[in-house]
Motif scaffolding. Structure first.
Motif, mmCIF file in Angstrom:
data_model
loop_
_atom_site.group_PDB
_atom_site.id
_atom_site.type_symbol
_atom_site.label_atom_id
_atom_site.label_comp_id
_atom_site.label_asym_id
_atom_site.label_seq_id
_atom_site.Cartn_x
_atom_site.Cartn_y
_atom_site.Cartn_z
ATOM 1 N N MET A 81 0.805 -1.215 0.000
ATOM 2 C CA MET A 81 0.000 0.000 0.000
ATOM 3 C C MET A 81 0.839 1.266 0.000
ATOM 4 O O MET A 81 0.530 2.233 -0.708
ATOM 5 N N ILE A 82 1.920 1.287 0.773
ATOM 6 C CA ILE A 82 2.723 2.489 0.931
ATOM 7 C C ILE A 82 3.386 2.931 -0.368
ATOM 8 O O ILE A 82 3.741 4.111 -0.521
ATOM 9 N N TYR A 83 3.556 2.027 -1.320
ATOM 10 C CA TYR A 83 4.158 2.390 -2.605
ATOM 11 C C TYR A 83 3.337 3.460 -3.326
ATOM 12 O O TYR A 83 3.895 4.334 -3.996
ATOM 13 N N TYR A 84 2.012 3.376 -3.207
ATOM 14 C CA TYR A 84 1.138 4.235 -4.009
ATOM 15 C C TYR A 84 1.245 5.718 -3.634
ATOM 16 O O TYR A 84 1.385 6.567 -4.529
ATOM 17 N N PRO A 85 1.187 6.099 -2.360
ATOM 18 C CA PRO A 85 1.373 7.522 -2.057
ATOM 19 C C PRO A 85 2.772 8.032 -2.400
ATOM 20 O O PRO A 85 2.925 9.190 -2.801
ATOM 21 N N ILE A 86 3.782 7.181 -2.245
ATOM 22 C CA ILE A 86 5.128 7.607 -2.648
ATOM 23 C C ILE A 86 5.152 7.898 -4.141
ATOM 24 O O ILE A 86 5.651 8.943 -4.582
ATOM 25 N N GLU A 87 4.603 6.991 -4.935
ATOM 26 C CA GLU A 87 4.576 7.184 -6.395
ATOM 27 C C GLU A 87 3.752 8.404 -6.778
ATOM 28 O O GLU A 87 4.091 9.112 -7.735
ATOM 29 N N THR A 88 2.684 8.677 -6.035
ATOM 30 C CA THR A 88 1.857 9.856 -6.304
ATOM 31 C C THR A 88 2.664 11.136 -6.128
ATOM 32 O O THR A 88 2.588 12.052 -6.953
ATOM 33 N N LEU A 89 3.440 11.210 -5.064
ATOM 34 C CA LEU A 89 4.263 12.394 -4.814
ATOM 35 C C LEU A 89 5.377 12.524 -5.843
ATOM 36 O O LEU A 89 5.631 13.610 -6.388
ATOM 37 N N VAL A 90 6.061 11.422 -6.119
ATOM 38 C CA VAL A 90 7.174 11.456 -7.081
ATOM 39 C C VAL A 90 6.674 11.864 -8.458
ATOM 40 O O VAL A 90 7.301 12.668 -9.158
ATOM 41 N N ASP A 91 5.514 11.324 -8.862
ATOM 42 C CA ASP A 91 4.924 11.676 -10.154
ATOM 43 C C ASP A 91 4.578 13.163 -10.231
ATOM 44 O O ASP A 91 4.588 13.756 -11.309
ATOM 45 N N ALA A 92 4.282 13.767 -9.077
ATOM 46 C CA ALA A 92 3.952 15.199 -9.039
ATOM 47 C C ALA A 92 5.206 16.073 -8.983
ATOM 48 O O ALA A 92 5.105 17.297 -8.887
ATOM 49 N N GLY A 93 6.375 15.433 -9.033
ATOM 50 C CA GLY A 93 7.634 16.188 -9.045
ATOM 51 C C GLY A 93 8.231 16.422 -7.675
ATOM 52 O O GLY A 93 9.183 17.207 -7.539
ATOM 53 N N ILE A 94 7.694 15.754 -6.654
ATOM 54 C CA ILE A 94 8.192 15.941 -5.288
ATOM 55 C C ILE A 94 9.174 14.822 -4.959
ATOM 56 O O ILE A 94 8.809 13.641 -4.966
ATOM 57 N N ILE B 211 -0.051 13.563 2.319
ATOM 58 C CA ILE B 211 -0.952 12.524 1.825
ATOM 59 C C ILE B 211 -1.018 11.398 2.847
ATOM 60 O O ILE B 211 -0.009 10.989 3.411
ATOM 61 N N LEU B 212 -2.227 10.926 3.095
ATOM 62 C CA LEU B 212 -2.393 9.791 3.984
ATOM 63 C C LEU B 212 -1.911 8.530 3.289
ATOM 64 O O LEU B 212 -2.154 8.321 2.098
ATOM 65 N N GLY B 213 -1.272 7.664 4.061
ATOM 66 C CA GLY B 213 -0.637 6.490 3.482
ATOM 67 C C GLY B 213 -1.578 5.464 2.897
ATOM 68 O O GLY B 213 -1.144 4.564 2.170
ATOM 69 N N ASP B 214 -2.879 5.586 3.178
ATOM 70 C CA ASP B 214 -3.837 4.622 2.624
ATOM 71 C C ASP B 214 -4.684 5.216 1.501
ATOM 72 O O ASP B 214 -5.676 4.619 1.102
ATOM 73 N N ASN B 215 -4.269 6.368 0.988
ATOM 74 C CA ASN B 215 -5.015 7.008 -0.105
ATOM 75 C C ASN B 215 -4.408 6.635 -1.456
ATOM 76 O O ASN B 215 -3.196 6.759 -1.656
ATOM 77 N N ILE B 216 -5.261 6.199 -2.366
ATOM 78 C CA ILE B 216 -4.808 5.761 -3.684
ATOM 79 C C ILE B 216 -5.635 6.472 -4.749
ATOM 80 O O ILE B 216 -6.861 6.521 -4.662
ATOM 81 N N VAL B 217 -4.949 7.036 -5.748
ATOM 82 C CA VAL B 217 -5.622 7.800 -6.795
ATOM 83 C C VAL B 217 -5.329 7.203 -8.163
ATOM 84 O O VAL B 217 -4.303 6.552 -8.365
ATOM 85 N N GLU B 218 -6.233 7.450 -9.076
ATOM 86 C CA GLU B 218 -6.073 6.928 -10.432
ATOM 87 C C GLU B 218 -5.110 7.767 -11.248
ATOM 88 O O GLU B 218 -4.286 7.245 -12.000
ATOM 89 N N LYS B 219 -5.201 9.097 -11.106
ATOM 90 C CA LYS B 219 -4.465 9.991 -11.989
ATOM 91 C C LYS B 219 -3.452 10.847 -11.233
ATOM 92 O O LYS B 219 -3.460 10.902 -10.007
#
Length: 248
Positions: free
Chosen positions: A33-46, A106-114
């Motif tokens: 689960m924790i991979y998804y918020p990390i990837e969300t931030l990295v994809d946003a340039g953080i 971002i909460l660690g259990d939040n997952i987004v499509e885009k």
């Protein structure tokens, strides 16, 4: 801009799954689960990220994530939340890390499509205050509910029995440096926690709260139903991408 992932708590709503591990280490389809918020931030340039964790299994994050090389990061920062003080309490631990800069939380259990990059860019140009990502859902009473009038948020109520709208505040928040002063002044709620909704309402009160409506699907993963939903949504997305790439 810096990123903060809040992955503490005991995950009691997911017992017995969380009896021997942290909720955020449970699998969502093919990844923890924790991979998804990390990837969300990295994809946003953080790329400068702090992970706030707690409980009895905090060391497992370090064993799993290491320095974050798997995500293209030079390193990941870690800090530990003692006890169950709530989201806003966990956020206070990040003040030294933020160094006066804007943060995306971002909460660690939040997952987004885009990607959330365009919303982060909106916040970068905002000047001051906070920015929330909101989403229309079928079960708003589970979350902080945003009442909107004339394209402005006029109130946020935490888990209301009679929601005034179907728009909820997702677990993705963007704050300027004032957030830490706000968090320090909060008083515990009836649950004995410092509520993130109180932080957001403080920004609302001073007139510096903005929002975007999140595109694509969004889900948390904190209950059995939402955990199953997250797995199904991610599986469908991954299958679609694999078909597009000719891998299946």
């Amino acid at each position: 801009m810096k990123g903060i992932i809040l992955a503490g708590g005991l995950g009691t709503r997911l017992l017995p799954l969380t009896k021997i591990t942290n909720k955020h280490l449970l699998p969502i389809y093919s990844k923890p689960m924790i991979y998804y918020p990390i990837e969300t931030l990295v994809d946003a340039g953080i790329k400068d990220i702090l992970l706030v964790t707690g409980g009895n299994h905090a060391g497992e994050f370090l064993r799993l994530l290491g320095n974050g090389h798997h995500f293209g990061l030079k390193h990941i920062n870690y800090t530990y939340q003692e006890g169950e003080g709530g989201i806003a309490d966990a956020l206070k631990l990040a003040e030294h890390f933020a160094e006066g800069q804007k943060t995306v939380v971002i909460l660690g259990d939040n997952i987004v499509e885009k990607s959330i990059k365009k919303y982060v860019d909106n916040f970068a140009g905002q000047g001051q205050g906070a920015r929330l990502l909101i989403k229309e859902v079928e079960d708003p009473w589970r979350f902080g509910v945003a009442e909107i009038k004339n394209k402005k948020i006029i109130s946020i109520k935490e888990k209301p029995k009679k929601p005034k709208s179907n728009y909820i505040v997702t677990g993705i928040y963007m704050y300027d440096a004032a957030v830490f002063g706000i968090a320090k002044k909060l008083k515990p709620s009836g649950r004995g926690e410092l509520e993130i909704t109180d932080v957001n309402n403080a920004y609302l009160k001073i007139g510096t709260l903005e929002y975007d409506i999140l595109e694509g699907w969004w889900t948390d993963s904190g209950t059995f139903d939402s955990l199953l939903k997250a797995n199904n949504l991610v599986a469908k997305k991954e299958m679609k991408m694999m078909k597009k790439a000719g891998q299946i």
